[in-house]
Write a protein that holds these residues in place. Structure first.
Motif, short mmCIF file in Angstrom:
data_model
loop_
_atom_site.label_atom_id
_atom_site.label_comp_id
_atom_site.label_asym_id
_atom_site.label_seq_id
_atom_site.Cartn_x
_atom_site.Cartn_y
_atom_site.Cartn_z
N ALA A 105 62.40 -89.02 -35.19
CA ALA A 105 61.98 -90.41 -35.03
C ALA A 105 60.64 -90.66 -35.71
CB ALA A 105 61.91 -90.76 -33.54
N LEU A 117 61.14 -90.63 -39.51
CA LEU A 117 61.72 -91.88 -39.99
C LEU A 117 60.68 -92.99 -39.98
CD1 LEU A 117 64.25 -93.46 -40.86
CD2 LEU A 117 64.66 -93.94 -38.44
N PHE A 118 59.84 -93.01 -38.93
CA PHE A 118 58.78 -94.03 -38.86
C PHE A 118 57.81 -93.89 -40.03
CE2 PHE A 118 54.51 -95.20 -37.29
CZ PHE A 118 54.70 -96.57 -37.21
N MET A 143 59.38 -95.12 -43.24
CA MET A 143 59.43 -96.58 -43.29
C MET A 143 58.06 -97.18 -43.52
SD MET A 143 62.37 -97.98 -40.75
CE MET A 143 62.15 -97.07 -39.26
N VAL A 144 57.02 -96.60 -42.86
CA VAL A 144 55.66 -97.12 -43.04
C VAL A 144 55.22 -96.96 -44.50
CG1 VAL A 144 53.25 -96.63 -42.51
CG2 VAL A 144 54.88 -96.93 -40.66
N PHE A 191 56.98 -99.62 -46.52
CA PHE A 191 56.45 -100.98 -46.29
C PHE A 191 55.05 -101.13 -46.88
CE2 PHE A 191 59.14 -100.91 -42.21
CZ PHE A 191 60.27 -101.27 -42.93
N ALA A 192 54.26 -100.06 -46.78
CA ALA A 192 52.89 -100.15 -47.30
C ALA A 192 52.90 -100.30 -48.82
CB ALA A 192 52.09 -98.92 -46.89
N ALA A 207 55.29 -101.84 -50.51
CA ALA A 207 55.95 -103.08 -50.93
C ALA A 207 54.94 -104.21 -51.03
CB ALA A 207 57.03 -103.45 -49.91
N SER A 208 55.23 -105.15 -51.92
CA SER A 208 54.32 -106.29 -52.06
C SER A 208 55.08 -107.57 -51.72
CB SER A 208 53.78 -106.36 -53.48
OG SER A 208 54.82 -106.61 -54.39
N PHE A 209 54.47 -108.39 -50.90
CA PHE A 209 55.07 -109.67 -50.52
C PHE A 209 54.09 -110.79 -50.89
CE2 PHE A 209 56.95 -106.63 -47.55
CZ PHE A 209 58.29 -106.94 -47.69
N PRO A 210 54.61 -111.94 -51.25
CA PRO A 210 53.70 -113.07 -51.45
C PRO A 210 53.08 -113.51 -50.13
CG PRO A 210 55.98 -113.79 -51.59
CD PRO A 210 56.01 -112.30 -51.49
N ALA A 211 52.09 -114.34 -50.20
CA ALA A 211 51.44 -114.83 -48.97
C ALA A 211 52.46 -115.61 -48.13
CB ALA A 211 50.28 -115.73 -49.33
N PRO A 212 52.45 -115.43 -46.80
CA PRO A 212 53.42 -116.14 -45.96
C PRO A 212 53.30 -117.65 -46.12
CG PRO A 212 52.25 -114.46 -44.70
CD PRO A 212 51.56 -114.55 -46.02
N GLN A 213 54.44 -118.31 -46.21
CA GLN A 213 54.43 -119.77 -46.40
C GLN A 213 54.14 -120.50 -45.10
OE1 GLN A 213 57.98 -121.12 -48.33
NE2 GLN A 213 57.83 -119.62 -49.97
N GLY A 214 54.60 -119.94 -43.97
CA GLY A 214 54.38 -120.61 -42.68
C GLY A 214 55.21 -121.88 -42.56
#
Lengths: 100, 135
Positions: free
Chosen positions: B17, B20-21, B24-25, B28-29, B31-38
Motif C-alpha cells: 500500500a 503504491l502510494f 502515485m505521489v 502526481f507531483a 504532472a502539470s495542471f493549469p490553474a483551477p478555473q473554479g
C-alpha cells in the motif's frame, strides 16, 4: 486555490488506506468500510476535477457514486448478516462453503 | 475477534500500500495542471447540480452534462438493492417470515395475531431475554 495535485495525493492516501484494509482485515464489516474508503477516494478525484475545469459534472457524478455505494452497503450488510447466521462469525476466511 | 494484532502478516500488504502510494505521489507531483478555473464567486453550484441531474436545459450558472438517464438507472438500482437487502435479511420459520417484519425487536406478526391492545409478546423489549436465543 489549492492545486489539483494535492487533491490527487489526498485521494491516493485514502485509496491506499482502503487497499491496506482490504488486504489485511478479515472481518467482513471492516472489509466493507475499506471498500467505502476506496470509493470515496474516487469521489475526491471527481470533485477536485470538477473544481479544476469549472464544471459540475464531476460533482453530480460523485452523487451517483454515493448512491451506488449506498446500494452496495445495503447488499453487503445483507450478505454479512447471512454470513453470520450461517457461520456464527463475520470472518471472511471462514466462509469456505456456499449453501442455500 | 477476527482482526487480532499480527504485525508479521500485515507487513507485506502495508509495504504494498505504501509503495503504491509513493508511485502515485511521484506521478502526481510530476504532472502539470493549469490553474483551477473554479465556479465563480456568485455561481449557485447546488442549483446547477440539480438542473444537471434532471437535465433541465441550461438554467444553471455552471455548465454540466445531463444526467436524467443515469438518475433513473440509479433509482432502479437502489430499489433492487433494498429488495435484495430485505431478501437477504429475512428469515423464515415454518413458511412465514419471522425477522424481516419487526418493531424494535417485537414480531409484528405476533402482535397482529394478538390484536392491537394485547400485551407485548415475550420477545418484546420489556420481557427478559431468553438464554441461548438467537433473535
Amino acid at each position: 486555490m489549492v492545486p489539483a495535485q494535492w487533491y490527487l495525493m489526498l485521494s491516493a492516501a485514502i485509496f491506499c488506506i482502503g487497499l491496506f484494509g482490504i488486504l489485511t482485515r478479515r472481518n467482513a464489516l471492516l472489509f466493507l468500510m475499506s471498500v467505502e474508503l476506496m470509493l470515496n477516494a474516487a469521489n475526491v478525484n471527481f470533485i477536485a476535477f470538477s473544481l479544476q475545469w469549472g464544471n459540475v459534472t464531476g460533482q453530480t457524478f460523485a452523487l451517483f457514486t454515493m448512491a451506488l455505494a449506498a446500494a452496495e452497503v445495503a447488499i453487503g450488510i445483507g450478505i454479512i448478516l447471512v454470513l453470520y447466521r450461517n457461520f456464527r462469525d463475520t470472518d471472511v476466511t471462514k466462509a469456505t462453503t456456499m449453501r442455500w | 475477534m477476527t482482526d487480532g494484532p499480527d504485525a508479521g502478516s500485515n507487513l507485506l500488504p502495508g509495504l504494498a500500500a505504501v509503495g503504491l502510494f509513493l508511485v502515485m505521489v511521484l506521478a502526481f507531483a510530476g504532472a502539470s495542471f493549469p490553474a483551477p478555473q473554479g465556479f465563480g464567486g456568485d455561481a449557485n453550484v447546488t442549483a446547477s447540480i440539480g438542473y444537471a441531474m434532471f437535465d433541465i436545459g441550461n438554467l444553471g450558472d455552471v455548465g454540466a452534462e445531463g444526467f436524467l438517464a443515469a438518475f433513473l438507472i440509479v433509482a432502479i438500482v437502489l430499489d433492487v438493492a433494498i429488495d435484495g437487502a430485505v431478501f437477504l435479511a429475512k428469515r423464515e420459520e415454518g413458511g412465514s417470515v419471522v425477522t424481516a417484519l419487526t418493531d424494535g425487536g417485537r414480531d409484528l406478526l405476533d402482535r397482529s395475531r394478538e390484536g392491537p391492545n394485547a400485551p407485548r409478546s415475550e420477545r418484546g423489549r420489556d420481557a427478559p431475554r431468553r438464554e441461548g436465543g438467537d433473535e
